[in-house]
Design a protein around this motif. Structure first.
Motif, PDB file in Angstrom:
ATOM      1  N   MET A 198       0.969  -1.075   0.110  1.00 14.60           N
ATOM      2  CA  MET A 198       0.121   0.107   0.015  1.00 14.60           C
ATOM      3  C   MET A 198       1.098   1.300  -0.013  1.00 14.60           C
ATOM      4  O   MET A 198       1.965   1.254   0.736  1.00 14.60           O
ATOM      5  N   ALA A 199       0.632   2.195  -1.035  1.00 19.45           N
ATOM      6  CA  ALA A 199       1.508   3.565  -0.741  1.00 19.45           C
ATOM      7  C   ALA A 199       0.351   4.760  -0.864  1.00 19.45           C
ATOM      8  O   ALA A 199      -0.868   4.707  -1.429  1.00 19.45           O
ATOM      9  N   PHE A 200       0.688   5.602   0.015  1.00 19.76           N
ATOM     10  CA  PHE A 200      -0.068   6.790   0.054  1.00 19.76           C
ATOM     11  C   PHE A 200       0.927   8.132   0.632  1.00 19.76           C
ATOM     12  O   PHE A 200       1.900   7.896   1.079  1.00 19.76           O
ATOM     13  N   TYR A 201       0.382   9.238   0.234  1.00 17.60           N
ATOM     14  CA  TYR A 201       1.011  10.376   0.621  1.00 17.60           C
ATOM     15  C   TYR A 201       1.114  10.550   2.263  1.00 17.60           C
ATOM     16  O   TYR A 201       0.196  10.275   2.945  1.00 17.60           O
ATOM     17  N   HIS A 202       2.416  10.988   2.631  1.00 14.42           N
ATOM     18  CA  HIS A 202       2.536  11.036   4.048  1.00 14.42           C
ATOM     19  C   HIS A 202       1.653  12.147   4.728  1.00 14.42           C
ATOM     20  O   HIS A 202       1.415  12.891   4.122  1.00 14.42           O
ATOM     21  N   THR A 203       1.017  11.564   5.894  1.00 10.06           N
ATOM     22  CA  THR A 203      -0.173  12.757   6.579  1.00 10.06           C
ATOM     23  C   THR A 203       0.542  13.978   7.237  1.00 10.06           C
ATOM     24  O   THR A 203      -0.136  14.873   7.449  1.00 10.06           O
ATOM     25  N   ARG A 204       1.865  13.606   7.541  1.00 13.24           N
ATOM     26  CA  ARG A 204       2.623  14.779   8.060  1.00 13.24           C
ATOM     27  C   ARG A 204       4.022  14.781   7.323  1.00 13.24           C
ATOM     28  O   ARG A 204       5.080  14.694   7.911  1.00 13.24           O
ATOM     29  N   THR A 205       3.886  15.349   6.216  1.00 16.11           N
ATOM     30  CA  THR A 205       5.040  15.234   5.217  1.00 16.11           C
ATOM     31  C   THR A 205       6.116  16.404   5.717  1.00 16.11           C
ATOM     32  O   THR A 205       6.085  17.412   6.358  1.00 16.11           O
ATOM     33  N   PHE A 206       7.391  15.659   5.357  1.00 18.20           N
ATOM     34  CA  PHE A 206       8.566  16.425   5.629  1.00 18.20           C
ATOM     35  C   PHE A 206       9.219  16.725   4.610  1.00 18.20           C
ATOM     36  O   PHE A 206      10.250  17.614   4.479  1.00 18.20           O
ATOM     37  N   HIS A 207       8.695  16.446   3.175  1.00 14.79           N
ATOM     38  CA  HIS A 207       9.488  16.920   1.887  1.00 14.79           C
ATOM     39  C   HIS A 207       8.217  17.078   1.080  1.00 14.79           C
ATOM     40  O   HIS A 207       6.913  16.941   1.052  1.00 14.79           O
ATOM     41  N   PRO A 208       8.731  18.080  -0.077  1.00 14.86           N
ATOM     42  CA  PRO A 208       7.320  18.393  -0.858  1.00 14.86           C
ATOM     43  C   PRO A 208       6.707  17.222  -1.443  1.00 14.86           C
ATOM     44  O   PRO A 208       5.274  17.485  -1.794  1.00 14.86           O
ATOM     45  N   ILE A 246       3.759   0.583   3.054  1.00 12.62           N
ATOM     46  CA  ILE A 246       3.657  -0.269   4.055  1.00 12.62           C
ATOM     47  C   ILE A 246       3.058  -1.612   3.388  1.00 12.62           C
ATOM     48  O   ILE A 246       2.322  -1.686   2.292  1.00 12.62           O
ATOM     49  N   GLN A 247       3.519  -2.635   4.229  1.00  9.90           N
ATOM     50  CA  GLN A 247       2.527  -3.786   3.950  1.00  9.90           C
ATOM     51  C   GLN A 247       1.659  -3.966   5.141  1.00  9.90           C
ATOM     52  O   GLN A 247       1.631  -3.381   5.892  1.00  9.90           O
ATOM     53  N   LYS A 248       0.618  -4.924   4.586  1.00 15.47           N
ATOM     54  CA  LYS A 248      -0.485  -4.955   5.687  1.00 15.47           C
ATOM     55  C   LYS A 248       0.013  -6.050   6.722  1.00 15.47           C
ATOM     56  O   LYS A 248      -0.617  -5.805   8.011  1.00 15.47           O
ATOM     57  N   ILE A 284       6.500  -5.701  -1.784  1.00 11.11           N
ATOM     58  CA  ILE A 284       6.679  -4.213  -1.257  1.00 11.11           C
ATOM     59  C   ILE A 284       7.759  -3.482  -2.032  1.00 11.11           C
ATOM     60  O   ILE A 284       7.704  -2.479  -2.316  1.00 11.11           O
ATOM     61  N   PHE A 285       8.902  -4.503  -2.435  1.00 16.38           N
ATOM     62  CA  PHE A 285       9.849  -3.721  -3.417  1.00 16.38           C
ATOM     63  C   PHE A 285       9.309  -3.371  -4.662  1.00 16.38           C
ATOM     64  O   PHE A 285       9.685  -2.540  -5.317  1.00 16.38           O
ATOM     65  N   SER A 286       8.314  -4.259  -5.066  1.00 13.07           N
ATOM     66  CA  SER A 286       7.755  -3.905  -6.459  1.00 13.07           C
ATOM     67  C   SER A 286       6.887  -2.635  -6.326  1.00 13.07           C
ATOM     68  O   SER A 286       7.128  -1.787  -7.235  1.00 13.07           O
ATOM     69  N   VAL A 287       6.220  -2.348  -5.223  1.00 13.37           N
ATOM     70  CA  VAL A 287       5.427  -1.170  -5.192  1.00 13.37           C
ATOM     71  C   VAL A 287       6.532   0.077  -4.839  1.00 13.37           C
ATOM     72  O   VAL A 287       6.377   1.209  -5.548  1.00 13.37           O
ATOM     73  N   ILE A 288       7.612  -0.036  -4.186  1.00 13.49           N
ATOM     74  CA  ILE A 288       8.536   1.070  -4.119  1.00 13.49           C
ATOM     75  C   ILE A 288       9.091   1.192  -5.055  1.00 13.49           C
ATOM     76  O   ILE A 288       9.402   2.453  -5.666  1.00 13.49           O
ATOM     77  N   LYS A 289       9.500   0.301  -5.965  1.00 16.84           N
ATOM     78  CA  LYS A 289      10.135   0.514  -7.356  1.00 16.84           C
ATOM     79  C   LYS A 289       9.195   1.367  -8.385  1.00 16.84           C
ATOM     80  O   LYS A 289       9.405   2.244  -8.997  1.00 16.84           O
ATOM     81  N   GLU A 290       7.790   1.090  -8.205  1.00 13.49           N
ATOM     82  CA  GLU A 290       6.874   1.752  -8.864  1.00 13.49           C
ATOM     83  C   GLU A 290       6.694   3.191  -8.627  1.00 13.49           C
ATOM     84  O   GLU A 290       6.793   4.050  -9.530  1.00 13.49           O
ATOM     85  N   VAL A 291       6.502   3.489  -7.198  1.00 16.81           N
ATOM     86  CA  VAL A 291       6.513   4.989  -6.827  1.00 16.81           C
ATOM     87  C   VAL A 291       7.999   5.656  -6.969  1.00 16.81           C
ATOM     88  O   VAL A 291       7.758   6.817  -7.435  1.00 16.81           O
ATOM     89  N   ALA A 292       9.146   4.981  -6.872  1.00 20.82           N
ATOM     90  CA  ALA A 292      10.037   5.547  -7.120  1.00 20.82           C
ATOM     91  C   ALA A 292      10.577   5.830  -8.696  1.00 20.82           C
ATOM     92  O   ALA A 292      11.002   6.913  -9.086  1.00 20.82           O
ATOM     93  N   THR A 293      10.109   4.890  -9.387  1.00 18.90           N
ATOM     94  CA  THR A 293      10.052   5.401 -10.876  1.00 18.90           C
ATOM     95  C   THR A 293       9.254   6.417 -11.249  1.00 18.90           C
ATOM     96  O   THR A 293       9.740   7.278 -11.884  1.00 18.90           O
TER      97      THR A 293
END
Length: 84
Positions: A1-11, A17-19, A39-48
Motif C-alpha cells: 500500500m502506498a499513500f502520501y505522508h499525512t505529516r509530510t517532511f518533503h514536498p 507499507i505492507q499489511k 513491497i519492493f515492487s511497489v517501492i520501485k513503481e513509486v520511485a520510478t
C-alpha cells in the motif's frame, strides 16, 4: 500500500507499507520474503514515477528507535526537508 505522508517532511513524500505487521527490515523472516518482493515492487513503481517527474528521489526506512511507528514502512520522497 502506498499513500502520501499525512505529516509530510518533503514536498513529495510517499509512505509504503505492507499489511502484515513486520517490526523492521532487521526482523524480516525467511517466510516473509514474498511480502518483501511485493513491497519492493511497489517501492520501485513509486520511485520510478517520482524519478520521471522530478529526476531523482530518496528511498529509506528506519530501524528500531528511529521508527516513530514500530511497523516496517518505507519512505519515497523528493526535495529538501520542509520541517523538523
Amino acid at each position: 500500500m502506498a499513500f502520501y505522508h499525512t505529516r509530510t517532511f518533503h514536498p513529495e513524500h510517499i509512505v509504503v507499507i505492507q499489511k502484515k505487521d513486520i517490526g523492521s527490515i532487521i526482523t524480516v523472516q525467511q517466510n516473509e520474503i514474498d511480502i518483501m518482493k511485493e513491497i519492493f515492487s511497489v517501492i520501485k513503481e513509486v520511485a520510478t514515477e517520482m524519478n520521471e517527474k522530478f529526476g531523482a528521489c530518496t528511498v529509506s526506512t528506519n530501524v528500531c528507535d528511529y521508527q516513530s511507528n514500530k511497523h516496517m514502512h518505507w519512505y519515497v520522497y523528493y526535495g529538501d526537508r520542509i520541517r523538523d
